[in-house]
Motif scaffolding. Sequence first.
Motif, PDB file in Angstrom:
ATOM      1  N   ALA A 114      11.221   0.308  -0.611  1.00 25.77           N
ATOM      2  CA  ALA A 114      12.146  -0.810  -0.444  1.00 25.77           C
ATOM      3  C   ALA A 114      11.856  -1.583   0.828  1.00 25.77           C
ATOM      4  CB  ALA A 114      13.577  -0.285  -0.418  1.00 25.77           C
ATOM      5  N   ASP A 115      11.494  -2.859   0.702  1.00 22.26           N
ATOM      6  CA  ASP A 115      11.136  -3.621   1.898  1.00 22.26           C
ATOM      7  C   ASP A 115      12.313  -3.791   2.848  1.00 22.26           C
ATOM      8  OD1 ASP A 115      11.170  -7.059   0.599  1.00 22.26           O
ATOM      9  OD2 ASP A 115      12.544  -5.384   0.309  1.00 22.26           O
ATOM     10  N   ASN A 116      13.542  -3.737   2.336  1.00 26.73           N
ATOM     11  CA  ASN A 116      14.698  -3.930   3.223  1.00 26.73           C
ATOM     12  C   ASN A 116      14.990  -2.701   4.081  1.00 26.73           C
ATOM     13  OD1 ASN A 116      15.675  -2.318   1.203  1.00 26.73           O
ATOM     14  ND2 ASN A 116      17.466  -3.573   0.743  1.00 26.73           N
ATOM     15  N   GLU A 117      14.273  -1.616   3.880  1.00 28.14           N
ATOM     16  CA  GLU A 117      14.412  -0.444   4.749  1.00 28.14           C
ATOM     17  C   GLU A 117      13.544  -0.565   6.004  1.00 28.14           C
ATOM     18  OE1 GLU A 117      16.553   1.812   4.485  1.00 28.14           O
ATOM     19  OE2 GLU A 117      17.124   1.962   2.367  1.00 28.14           O
ATOM     20  N   TYR A 118      12.637  -1.509   5.992  1.00 29.54           N
ATOM     21  CA  TYR A 118      11.683  -1.657   7.085  1.00 29.54           C
ATOM     22  C   TYR A 118      12.200  -2.710   8.071  1.00 29.54           C
ATOM     23  CZ  TYR A 118       8.501   1.102   4.244  1.00 29.54           C
ATOM     24  OH  TYR A 118       7.940   2.113   3.499  1.00 29.54           O
ATOM     25  N   ALA A 119      12.410  -2.293   9.302  1.00 31.06           N
ATOM     26  CA  ALA A 119      13.019  -3.178  10.295  1.00 31.06           C
ATOM     27  C   ALA A 119      11.993  -3.997  11.070  1.00 31.06           C
ATOM     28  CB  ALA A 119      13.848  -2.366  11.284  1.00 31.06           C
ATOM     29  N   TYR A 120      10.767  -3.507  11.133  1.00 27.95           N
ATOM     30  CA  TYR A 120       9.754  -4.164  11.951  1.00 27.95           C
ATOM     31  C   TYR A 120       8.554  -4.528  11.081  1.00 27.95           C
ATOM     32  CZ  TYR A 120      12.597  -2.154  15.623  1.00 27.95           C
ATOM     33  OH  TYR A 120      13.656  -1.804  16.412  1.00 27.95           O
ATOM     34  N   TRP A 121       8.055  -5.743  11.333  1.00 31.35           N
ATOM     35  CA  TRP A 121       6.960  -6.283  10.533  1.00 31.35           C
ATOM     36  C   TRP A 121       5.895  -6.908  11.430  1.00 31.35           C
ATOM     37  CZ3 TRP A 121       6.873  -6.118   5.125  1.00 31.35           C
ATOM     38  CH2 TRP A 121       8.031  -5.604   4.525  1.00 31.35           C
ATOM     39  N   GLY A 122       4.650  -6.802  10.981  1.00 29.69           N
ATOM     40  CA  GLY A 122       3.579  -7.505  11.655  1.00 29.69           C
ATOM     41  C   GLY A 122       3.485  -8.939  11.176  1.00 29.69           C
ATOM     42  N   GLN A 123       2.502  -9.650  11.685  1.00 33.08           N
ATOM     43  CA  GLN A 123       2.344 -11.069  11.362  1.00 33.08           C
ATOM     44  C   GLN A 123       1.544 -11.290  10.090  1.00 33.08           C
ATOM     45  OE1 GLN A 123       0.374  -9.449  13.379  1.00 33.08           O
ATOM     46  NE2 GLN A 123      -1.684 -10.138  12.833  1.00 33.08           N
ATOM     47  N   GLY A 124       0.888 -10.256   9.604  1.00 34.96           N
ATOM     48  CA  GLY A 124       0.136 -10.353   8.361  1.00 34.96           C
ATOM     49  C   GLY A 124      -1.338 -10.623   8.581  1.00 34.96           C
ATOM     50  N   THR A 125      -2.140 -10.172   7.632  1.00 38.23           N
ATOM     51  CA  THR A 125      -3.570 -10.439   7.657  1.00 38.23           C
ATOM     52  C   THR A 125      -4.016 -10.797   6.243  1.00 38.23           C
ATOM     53  OG1 THR A 125      -5.742  -9.571   8.348  1.00 38.23           O
ATOM     54  CG2 THR A 125      -4.229  -7.993   7.338  1.00 38.23           C
ATOM     55  N   GLN A 126      -4.819 -11.840   6.140  1.00 37.07           N
ATOM     56  CA  GLN A 126      -5.229 -12.352   4.833  1.00 37.07           C
ATOM     57  C   GLN A 126      -6.380 -11.527   4.266  1.00 37.07           C
ATOM     58  OE1 GLN A 126      -4.048 -15.185   2.941  1.00 37.07           O
ATOM     59  NE2 GLN A 126      -5.379 -14.254   1.380  1.00 37.07           N
ATOM     60  N   VAL A 127      -6.231 -11.150   3.009  1.00 39.17           N
ATOM     61  CA  VAL A 127      -7.305 -10.506   2.258  1.00 39.17           C
ATOM     62  C   VAL A 127      -7.612 -11.384   1.053  1.00 39.17           C
ATOM     63  CG1 VAL A 127      -7.944  -8.524   0.838  1.00 39.17           C
ATOM     64  CG2 VAL A 127      -6.726  -8.178   3.004  1.00 39.17           C
ATOM     65  N   THR A 128      -8.850 -11.788   0.928  1.00 41.56           N
ATOM     66  CA  THR A 128      -9.266 -12.624  -0.193  1.00 41.56           C
ATOM     67  C   THR A 128     -10.413 -11.939  -0.919  1.00 41.56           C
ATOM     68  OG1 THR A 128      -8.630 -14.635   1.003  1.00 41.56           O
ATOM     69  CG2 THR A 128     -10.087 -14.895  -0.909  1.00 41.56           C
ATOM     70  N   VAL A 129     -10.226 -11.724  -2.213  1.00 39.97           N
ATOM     71  CA  VAL A 129     -11.242 -11.077  -3.032  1.00 39.97           C
ATOM     72  C   VAL A 129     -11.811 -12.131  -3.968  1.00 39.97           C
ATOM     73  CG1 VAL A 129     -11.772  -9.190  -4.603  1.00 39.97           C
ATOM     74  CG2 VAL A 129      -9.953  -8.929  -2.892  1.00 39.97           C
ATOM     75  N   SER A 130     -13.087 -12.405  -3.818  1.00 42.75           N
ATOM     76  CA  SER A 130     -13.712 -13.463  -4.612  1.00 42.75           C
ATOM     77  C   SER A 130     -14.505 -12.871  -5.761  1.00 42.75           C
ATOM     78  CB  SER A 130     -14.634 -14.293  -3.726  1.00 42.75           C
ATOM     79  OG  SER A 130     -15.750 -13.536  -3.320  1.00 42.75           O
ATOM     80  N   SER A 131     -14.485 -13.608  -6.861  1.00 41.74           N
ATOM     81  CA  SER A 131     -15.240 -13.178  -8.032  1.00 41.74           C
ATOM     82  C   SER A 131     -16.490 -14.032  -8.187  1.00 41.74           C
ATOM     83  CB  SER A 131     -14.375 -13.282  -9.284  1.00 41.74           C
ATOM     84  OG  SER A 131     -13.857 -14.577  -9.406  1.00 41.74           O
TER      85      SER A 131
END
Length: 131
Positions: A114-131
């Motif tokens: 459940a994402d609402n149980e998590y109080a702290y979050w990072g800024q995110g990192t992009q992952v792109t998978v190309s075909s």
Amino acid sequence: QLQLVESGGGLVQVGGSLRLSCAASGRSFSSYAMGWFRQTPGKEREREFVAAVTWSGTSTYYADSVKGRFTISRDNAKNTVYLQMNSLKPEDTAVYYCAAAEQSKIVPDSFFYADNEYAYWGQGTQVTVSS
């Protein structure tokens, strides 16, 4: 307060691998369960659960879509959690977020998904998978 910083994202071809890292600073890292979530284009309001690990590292949880391909692990001595991603698919393309949930008692397995149980979050990192 717990600060989380992700790294390791990038562009990879189908079938390739990436390892994401999430470095934590601040309060006691080993008190927190750690999770990875992702957001895909057009679904910015939804944070899809990917994987989680308990504070001790003894139990892990995975979304069905990544089971057998992704592995979550943590190193409490380094205050870092990892997500090893293998056999990547185009549908894995997303912004990946690291998150921390205080795990001070016995909790049901549903807690980790459940994402609402998590109080702290990072800024995110992009992952792109190309075909």
